[in-house]
Design a protein around this motif. Sequence first.
Motif, PDB file in Angstrom:
ATOM      1  N   LEU A  77      44.100  44.609  28.443  1.00  0.00           N
ATOM      2  CA  LEU A  77      42.716  44.721  28.901  1.00  0.00           C
ATOM      3  C   LEU A  77      42.348  43.672  29.944  1.00  0.00           C
ATOM      4  N   ILE A  78      43.062  42.555  29.940  1.00  0.00           N
ATOM      5  CA  ILE A  78      42.868  41.563  31.003  1.00  0.00           C
ATOM      6  C   ILE A  78      44.230  41.071  31.476  1.00  0.00           C
ATOM      7  N   THR A  79      44.216  40.508  32.672  1.00  0.00           N
ATOM      8  CA  THR A  79      45.416  39.877  33.220  1.00  0.00           C
ATOM      9  C   THR A  79      45.065  38.438  33.568  1.00  0.00           C
ATOM     10  N   GLN A  80      46.095  37.622  33.711  1.00  0.00           N
ATOM     11  CA  GLN A  80      45.882  36.229  34.098  1.00  0.00           C
ATOM     12  C   GLN A  80      46.709  35.933  35.342  1.00  0.00           C
ATOM     13  N   LYS A  81      46.137  35.105  36.207  1.00  0.00           N
ATOM     14  CA  LYS A  81      46.836  34.696  37.421  1.00  0.00           C
ATOM     15  C   LYS A  81      46.609  33.214  37.628  1.00  0.00           C
ATOM     16  N   LYS A  82      47.697  32.509  37.855  1.00  0.00           N
ATOM     17  CA  LYS A  82      47.603  31.068  38.056  1.00  0.00           C
ATOM     18  C   LYS A  82      47.408  30.790  39.543  1.00  0.00           C
ATOM     19  N   SER A  83      46.443  29.936  39.828  1.00  0.00           N
ATOM     20  CA  SER A  83      46.172  29.515  41.199  1.00  0.00           C
ATOM     21  C   SER A  83      46.050  27.997  41.179  1.00  0.00           C
ATOM     22  N   GLY A  84      47.114  27.340  41.599  1.00  0.00           N
ATOM     23  CA  GLY A  84      47.145  25.882  41.507  1.00  0.00           C
ATOM     24  C   GLY A  84      47.198  25.457  40.053  1.00  0.00           C
ATOM     25  N   ARG A  85      46.232  24.652  39.641  1.00  0.00           N
ATOM     26  CA  ARG A  85      46.194  24.187  38.253  1.00  0.00           C
ATOM     27  C   ARG A  85      45.303  25.064  37.374  1.00  0.00           C
ATOM     28  N   LYS A  86      44.637  26.029  37.995  1.00  0.00           N
ATOM     29  CA  LYS A  86      43.701  26.880  37.251  1.00  0.00           C
ATOM     30  C   LYS A  86      44.352  28.216  36.912  1.00  0.00           C
ATOM     31  N   LYS A  87      43.950  28.741  35.767  1.00  0.00           N
ATOM     32  CA  LYS A  87      44.429  30.046  35.315  1.00  0.00           C
ATOM     33  C   LYS A  87      43.229  30.991  35.243  1.00  0.00           C
ATOM     34  N   PHE A  88      43.210  31.966  36.147  1.00  0.00           N
ATOM     35  CA  PHE A  88      42.098  32.902  36.208  1.00  0.00           C
ATOM     36  C   PHE A  88      42.376  34.141  35.370  1.00  0.00           C
ATOM     37  N   CYS A  89      41.326  34.615  34.728  1.00  0.00           N
ATOM     38  CA  CYS A  89      41.403  35.833  33.921  1.00  0.00           C
ATOM     39  C   CYS A  89      40.662  36.936  34.661  1.00  0.00           C
ATOM     40  N   ARG A  90      41.243  38.124  34.631  1.00  0.00           N
ATOM     41  CA  ARG A  90      40.667  39.276  35.331  1.00  0.00           C
ATOM     42  C   ARG A  90      40.657  40.492  34.415  1.00  0.00           C
ATOM     43  N   PHE A  91      39.553  41.204  34.424  1.00  0.00           N
ATOM     44  CA  PHE A  91      39.405  42.434  33.642  1.00  0.00           C
ATOM     45  C   PHE A  91      40.278  43.532  34.244  1.00  0.00           C
ATOM     46  N   ASN A  92      40.965  44.297  33.394  1.00  0.00           N
ATOM     47  CA  ASN A  92      41.828  45.390  33.829  1.00  0.00           C
ATOM     48  C   ASN A  92      41.272  46.694  33.254  1.00  0.00           C
ATOM     49  N   GLN A  93      40.481  47.413  34.045  1.00  0.00           N
ATOM     50  CA  GLN A  93      39.781  48.600  33.539  1.00  0.00           C
ATOM     51  C   GLN A  93      40.683  49.799  33.326  1.00  0.00           C
ATOM     52  N   GLU A  94      41.886  49.784  33.862  1.00  0.00           N
ATOM     53  CA  GLU A  94      42.815  50.913  33.709  1.00  0.00           C
ATOM     54  C   GLU A  94      43.010  51.316  32.250  1.00  0.00           C
ATOM     55  N   HIS A  95      43.138  50.339  31.387  1.00  0.00           N
ATOM     56  CA  HIS A  95      43.443  50.617  29.986  1.00  0.00           C
ATOM     57  C   HIS A  95      42.266  51.241  29.231  1.00  0.00           C
ATOM     58  N   LEU A  96      41.064  51.084  29.757  1.00  0.00           N
ATOM     59  CA  LEU A  96      39.918  51.708  29.097  1.00  0.00           C
ATOM     60  C   LEU A  96      39.939  53.223  29.265  1.00  0.00           C
ATOM     61  N   HIS A  97      40.602  53.723  30.306  1.00  0.00           N
ATOM     62  CA  HIS A  97      40.708  55.171  30.491  1.00  0.00           C
ATOM     63  C   HIS A  97      41.477  55.804  29.329  1.00  0.00           C
ATOM     64  N   SER A  98      42.490  55.113  28.818  1.00  0.00           N
ATOM     65  CA  SER A  98      43.245  55.621  27.673  1.00  0.00           C
ATOM     66  C   SER A  98      42.342  55.783  26.459  1.00  0.00           C
ATOM     67  N   ILE A  99      41.499  54.799  26.244  1.00  0.00           N
ATOM     68  CA  ILE A  99      40.586  54.844  25.108  1.00  0.00           C
ATOM     69  C   ILE A  99      39.591  55.983  25.285  1.00  0.00           C
ATOM     70  N   SER A 100      39.102  56.139  26.493  1.00  0.00           N
ATOM     71  CA  SER A 100      38.153  57.200  26.783  1.00  0.00           C
ATOM     72  C   SER A 100      38.755  58.572  26.474  1.00  0.00           C
ATOM     73  N   ASP A 101      40.015  58.781  26.840  1.00  0.00           N
ATOM     74  CA  ASP A 101      40.695  60.049  26.559  1.00  0.00           C
ATOM     75  C   ASP A 101      40.796  60.299  25.053  1.00  0.00           C
ATOM     76  N   VAL A 102      41.158  59.278  24.308  1.00  0.00           N
ATOM     77  CA  VAL A 102      41.292  59.416  22.862  1.00  0.00           C
ATOM     78  C   VAL A 102      39.935  59.717  22.227  1.00  0.00           C
ATOM     79  N   LEU A 103      38.916  58.991  22.637  1.00  0.00           N
ATOM     80  CA  LEU A 103      37.579  59.215  22.081  1.00  0.00           C
ATOM     81  C   LEU A 103      37.055  60.602  22.427  1.00  0.00           C
ATOM     82  N   ASN A 104      37.375  61.093  23.604  1.00  0.00           N
ATOM     83  CA  ASN A 104      36.970  62.457  23.967  1.00  0.00           C
ATOM     84  C   ASN A 104      37.639  63.489  23.072  1.00  0.00           C
ATOM     85  N   GLN A 105      38.900  63.259  22.727  1.00  0.00           N
ATOM     86  CA  GLN A 105      39.582  64.171  21.813  1.00  0.00           C
ATOM     87  C   GLN A 105      38.874  64.204  20.462  1.00  0.00           C
ATOM     88  N   TYR A 106      38.481  63.048  19.939  1.00  0.00           N
ATOM     89  CA  TYR A 106      37.745  63.000  18.674  1.00  0.00           C
ATOM     90  C   TYR A 106      36.371  63.650  18.815  1.00  0.00           C
TER      91      TYR A 106
END
Length: 124
Positions: A77-106
Amino acid sequence: MHIRLTDLYAYIIINHMVDKQARYLDGIFYALSNSTRRDIMLELARRDLTVNELAERYDMSVQGVSKHIQVLVRSGLITQKKSGRKKFCRFNQEHLHSISDVLNQYRVFWNERLDSLKQYLEKS
């Protein structure tokens, strides 16, 4: 009953795919089961943040936030990328589509069942 070897291999491959998808979805639902992790995801949907910035926002230790982050990273659901001494976190919306498909089936499943129940009750 005669089982061909190719049928057996097809069954094993399909079964493996179902098991893999189930584990994948279990990881996502587990990550979303915690309110702090859901809040972190909402923050990251707005903009990328470092682990330290997240810790400040939630009045938590960096180690505490890091544990939540690792669950979210493992789920994809998130990814991390190191930039110098800092580690940035980023939201990854791709994986929410999988959940949406499953919930639609239900949703479809239960809507059909409830419609059938409604028709049955109207006839009675």
